[in-house]
Design a protein around this motif. Sequence first.
Motif, PDB file in Angstrom:
ATOM      1  N   ASP A 307       0.792  -1.220  -0.014  1.00 26.51           N
ATOM      2  CA  ASP A 307       0.201   0.030  -0.111  1.00 26.51           C
ATOM      3  C   ASP A 307       0.762   1.342   0.019  1.00 26.51           C
ATOM      4  OD1 ASP A 307      -2.251  -1.592   0.082  1.00 26.51           O
ATOM      5  OD2 ASP A 307      -2.583  -1.323   2.143  1.00 26.51           O
ATOM      6  N   TYR A 308       1.856   1.398   0.924  1.00 25.50           N
ATOM      7  CA  TYR A 308       2.674   2.521   1.052  1.00 25.50           C
ATOM      8  C   TYR A 308       3.564   2.966  -0.175  1.00 25.50           C
ATOM      9  CZ  TYR A 308       1.371   4.206   5.594  1.00 25.50           C
ATOM     10  OH  TYR A 308       0.687   4.819   6.720  1.00 25.50           O
ATOM     11  N   ILE A 309       4.134   1.840  -0.561  1.00 17.75           N
ATOM     12  CA  ILE A 309       5.239   1.896  -1.766  1.00 17.75           C
ATOM     13  C   ILE A 309       4.369   2.237  -2.915  1.00 17.75           C
ATOM     14  CG2 ILE A 309       6.869   0.892  -2.980  1.00 17.75           C
ATOM     15  CD1 ILE A 309       7.717  -0.814  -0.388  1.00 17.75           C
ATOM     16  N   GLY A 310       3.235   1.432  -3.071  1.00 17.38           N
ATOM     17  CA  GLY A 310       2.228   1.491  -4.328  1.00 17.38           C
ATOM     18  C   GLY A 310       1.896   2.953  -4.411  1.00 17.38           C
ATOM     19  N   ARG A 311       1.276   3.591  -3.269  1.00 16.40           N
ATOM     20  CA  ARG A 311       0.771   4.821  -3.258  1.00 16.40           C
ATOM     21  C   ARG A 311       1.807   5.894  -3.592  1.00 16.40           C
ATOM     22  NH1 ARG A 311      -1.147   4.924   1.372  1.00 16.40           N
ATOM     23  NH2 ARG A 311       0.080   5.973   2.451  1.00 16.40           N
ATOM     24  N   LYS A 312       3.121   5.886  -3.052  1.00 10.46           N
ATOM     25  CA  LYS A 312       4.141   6.973  -3.159  1.00 10.46           C
ATOM     26  C   LYS A 312       4.535   6.902  -4.742  1.00 10.46           C
ATOM     27  CE  LYS A 312       5.428   7.917   1.380  1.00 10.46           C
ATOM     28  NZ  LYS A 312       6.618   8.505   2.354  1.00 10.46           N
ATOM     29  N   SER A 313       4.424   5.664  -5.260  1.00  8.85           N
ATOM     30  CA  SER A 313       5.171   5.655  -6.538  1.00  8.85           C
ATOM     31  C   SER A 313       4.022   6.198  -7.262  1.00  8.85           C
ATOM     32  CB  SER A 313       5.158   3.892  -6.864  1.00  8.85           C
ATOM     33  OG  SER A 313       6.246   3.170  -6.167  1.00  8.85           O
ATOM     34  N   VAL A 314       2.878   5.842  -7.269  1.00  7.18           N
ATOM     35  CA  VAL A 314       1.708   6.801  -8.140  1.00  7.18           C
ATOM     36  C   VAL A 314       1.927   8.308  -7.901  1.00  7.18           C
ATOM     37  CG1 VAL A 314      -0.547   7.157  -8.249  1.00  7.18           C
ATOM     38  CG2 VAL A 314       0.298   4.829  -8.104  1.00  7.18           C
ATOM     39  N   GLN A 315       2.244   8.648  -6.698  1.00  9.87           N
ATOM     40  CA  GLN A 315       2.374  10.007  -6.456  1.00  9.87           C
ATOM     41  C   GLN A 315       3.455  10.617  -7.110  1.00  9.87           C
ATOM     42  OE1 GLN A 315       2.305  10.147  -2.226  1.00  9.87           O
ATOM     43  NE2 GLN A 315       0.058   9.995  -1.907  1.00  9.87           N
ATOM     44  N   GLN A 316       4.580   9.637  -7.326  1.00  7.75           N
ATOM     45  CA  GLN A 316       5.811  10.199  -8.021  1.00  7.75           C
ATOM     46  C   GLN A 316       5.730  10.163  -9.576  1.00  7.75           C
ATOM     47  OE1 GLN A 316       8.136   7.452  -5.805  1.00  7.75           O
ATOM     48  NE2 GLN A 316       8.241   8.789  -3.914  1.00  7.75           N
ATOM     49  N   GLY A 317       4.653   9.780 -10.126  1.00  5.15           N
ATOM     50  CA  GLY A 317       4.200   9.681 -11.375  1.00  5.15           C
ATOM     51  C   GLY A 317       4.829   8.467 -11.999  1.00  5.15           C
ATOM     52  N   LEU A 318       5.089   7.402 -11.529  1.00  4.48           N
ATOM     53  CA  LEU A 318       5.392   6.255 -11.815  1.00  4.48           C
ATOM     54  C   LEU A 318       4.286   5.284 -12.263  1.00  4.48           C
ATOM     55  CD1 LEU A 318       8.291   5.146  -9.342  1.00  4.48           C
ATOM     56  CD2 LEU A 318       8.432   6.011 -11.785  1.00  4.48           C
TER      57      LEU A 318
END
Length: 571
Positions: A307-318
Amino acid sequence: MPHHSVLRICHILLLASCIFSSEDFDWTKNEKGSFQYGTFPSGFSWGAGSSAYQTEGAWDKDGKGKSIWDVFSHKRGKTDRNDTGDSSCDGYYKIKDDISLMKDMKLNHYLFSISWPRILPSGIKTDYINEKGIEHYDNMINMLLENRITPIVTLYHWDLPQVLEEKYGGWQNASMINFFNDFANLCFERFGNRVKYWITFNNPWSVAVEGYETGEHAPGLKMRGTGAYNAAHNIIKAHAKVWHTYDAQWRSKQKGMVGISLSADWGEPVDVTNQRDIEAAERYVQFFLGWFATPLFNGDYPQIMKDYIGRKSVQQGLSSSRLPTFSPHEKSYIRGTCDFLGISHFTTRYITQKNFPSNHGNSYFTDRDLAELVDPQWPDPGSEWLYAVPWGFRRLLSFVKTQYGDPMIYVTGNGVSEKMMCTELCDDWRMQYFRDYINEMFKAVKDGVDVKGYTAWSLLDKFEWDEGYSERFGLYYVDFGSKNKPRYPKASVQYYKRIISSNGFPNQREIESWKRKALETCTSSNQLLAADPLISHMEMATEIVVPTVCTLCILLSAVFLMFLLRTRILN
């Protein structure tokens, strides 16, 4: 019923037990009770540990290939005082002497690692097998068994063959899975008739994070936000493949077990009544221990990591998560591949919530959204990261029991260092550490945690990775400045020996006498150290001068303090 069908049913039952039991851990209940007396169950195994690169030396002898640590430590600025493990304890040449030390301590087991490049210089089985390397470990295993000491063998304790790093990118490359499996299979073939306890990886967290995220350890890469996750992904799959290889080809003949050794600090909520702190503490443990344990017991990464890594990855435009994913087949293949769980534990942190914005940059550490704190009253005699917090050990063991369905546990590393210039064999802080931590383990066993054995870390002072020889974890002091690398027992040797002979803590009066008697022994050992005829004139001067320098430092500090006080009074 076919063997594999039975195995799959066991895997499903294990998964179910993990799912239901994971809710049992109570983050709000921390019993910091008093010392408890009693003995461990009959058959409890007491041992000590080491690793190949840290102790063997002989880095380029008898056909051994280079490891990533050989290359990394030879680069200036990578280790304290540019120390290397080139000779270290010269354990390669002192097997007989060191096993005599183990026998004197009455150890039940000895945990050590096999150097991959000592057996396969290029890392690849089809290239060349170094029979002299095979012979070295053959002799060691035989000698241990002759002295009734059970070998517990680690296949990977950080010394990847350098060729595999240069040609393939090391653990970033999935080809390591098959190369490692070939190496492990060779070890099963040559040593498995005598070795019944195998550990695939020691502390893969450090391999991944310090090797490929921070670059503090070999191979020294700083692939922030991705490197650690990719390395861990391949390590987990490599572990599973080796387990299946043993299960399919060797288990029925050799009747051994294959596990993994995971290092984990405990994370305690700063405020156990604050749900955000509780959640942060659980994230800390899941990102540390659960990262590797959860796939092996449940088949996938902890949901909180996804959840955490996935959400941050999306927020970083990945377009996808920086945390790799397992296919359905891989999940099934990985789940249940742990005959026993090795736990290596040294310290604890208080944990609280701390948000790191996604624009803060990619990092394993910022992905967790937490802050680590320490109590300034916690003892910290050695490594800057190692505070003595015994109650955290019981908490961790209880968490493992409830989270992973009550697995069989071997403590594969627990101990404390000292960081000092003066030679000191009267290590009362280490005796206190062992006393308190082993007692917390005893409480966990009484709680029902299935701990089968304990490994003191470590048998000898040795090369401590990026810290070189500036820190000493050993029960035995090693004089690295002497050509012969003599070993001297610290007081903790006698103390630990008495715990072993008593199989625990029989009564208050007896335990109090242990420390007194051990300190009497170390006083005479200090005198022997100063008088050792093998120590050269220069080394003798060091032993005499260094304590004198320490004394002078204390006196100068006192004079300076008096000067400051006098200045303040006059002003």
